[in-house]
Design a protein around this motif. Structure first.
Motif, mmCIF file in Angstrom:
data_model
loop_
_atom_site.group_PDB
_atom_site.id
_atom_site.type_symbol
_atom_site.label_atom_id
_atom_site.label_comp_id
_atom_site.label_asym_id
_atom_site.label_seq_id
_atom_site.Cartn_x
_atom_site.Cartn_y
_atom_site.Cartn_z
ATOM 1 N N GLY A 92 -4.186 -10.509 11.637
ATOM 2 C CA GLY A 92 -5.326 -11.413 10.868
ATOM 3 C C GLY A 92 -5.088 -11.535 9.383
ATOM 4 N N CYS A 93 -3.892 -11.144 8.841
ATOM 5 C CA CYS A 93 -3.431 -11.246 7.553
ATOM 6 C C CYS A 93 -2.099 -11.595 7.134
ATOM 7 C CB CYS A 93 -4.195 -9.882 6.730
ATOM 8 S SG CYS A 93 -2.933 -8.469 7.481
ATOM 9 N N ALA A 94 -1.866 -11.797 5.763
ATOM 10 C CA ALA A 94 -0.399 -12.235 5.539
ATOM 11 C C ALA A 94 0.209 -10.593 5.046
ATOM 12 C CB ALA A 94 -0.432 -13.261 4.402
ATOM 13 N N GLU B 182 1.282 -10.919 11.741
ATOM 14 C CA GLU B 182 0.117 -11.717 11.250
ATOM 15 C C GLU B 182 -1.047 -12.414 12.104
ATOM 16 O OE1 GLU B 182 2.645 -13.004 7.078
ATOM 17 O OE2 GLU B 182 2.566 -14.333 8.900
ATOM 18 N N LEU C 31 -3.018 -0.523 6.801
ATOM 19 C CA LEU C 31 -3.694 -1.209 7.693
ATOM 20 C C LEU C 31 -4.117 -0.908 9.092
ATOM 21 C CD1 LEU C 31 -2.054 -4.722 7.296
ATOM 22 C CD2 LEU C 31 -4.249 -4.064 6.214
#
Length: 194
Positions: free
Chosen positions: A154-156, A150, A29
């Motif tokens: 913007g994600c788990a 998170e 990421l």
């Protein structure tokens, strides 16, 4: 160290505070991941502000938020001890054969001990005079750190459990632990301020 360009976020990898697991989970990421050599992977806040942040800020047109984990100081030293015992087989320059945790802790608590053991102090990694990492999370409260990431990313996220040294006896009697805690006062004060 992980750099998240769009989010203007930099994760500083505090040694022995879960950084390998974080980097393993988040490398894909990140805009940039600096994992080797150790001196760059574990760049402290002083070196980040001195060398990297001015360039990042100039390129991005704004500052980056720094985030890091801090481990409870005595537990952090226990982790270093376990690591050095395991690493002893690979790197004979810091022989640990026959060294108990009590001796290791006593050596650390001596004047100059952190430098002689080549492990330093978390406070020196996370602070630089009046500056410190923008967001420091307790390693022992990993869920709060994950929630922050998170929200920012913007994600788990799921964190793997890796680079875990084997269990060994890391007991200290009350007097030994009191002496160690006194020697670690600056780290303990920073930890309690989080």
């Amino acid at each position: 160290m992980l750099i998240f360009w769009e989010q203007r976020l930099v994760f500083l990898a505090t040694p022995k505070a879960g950084s390998t697991a974080v980097e393993s989970a988040l490398e894909s990421l990140a805009s940039a991941a600096i994992q080797r050599p150790a001196a760059l992977k574990h760049a402290d806040i002083a070196n980040f502000h001195r060398h990297l942040h001015p360039w990042l800020e100039a390129q991005a047109g704004g500052p980056f938020c720094t985030v890091a984990l801090m481990r409870e100081p005595v537990d952090w030293l226990r982790s270093w001890y376990r690591f050095k015992l395991r690493d002893d087989h690979v790197d004979p320059t810091h022989r640990m054969e026959g060294v108990s945790f009590a001796q290791f802790a006593s050596d650390y608590a001596r004047p100059g001990g952190p430098a002689q053991l080549e492990i330093g102090q978390q406070r020196d990694f996370l602070t630089d005079g009046t500056r410190r990492v923008d967001r420091i999370f307790r390693y022992e409260d990993f869920p709060a750190f994950i929630e922050f990431l998170e929200d920012r990313l913007g994600c788990a996220l799921e964190m793997p459990r890796i680079n875990v040294p084997p269990p060994v006896d890391v007991h200290l009697d009350a007097d030994q632990e009191a002496r160690l805690r006194e020697a670690m006062r600056a780290d303990i004060d920073l930890y309690q301020s989080i």
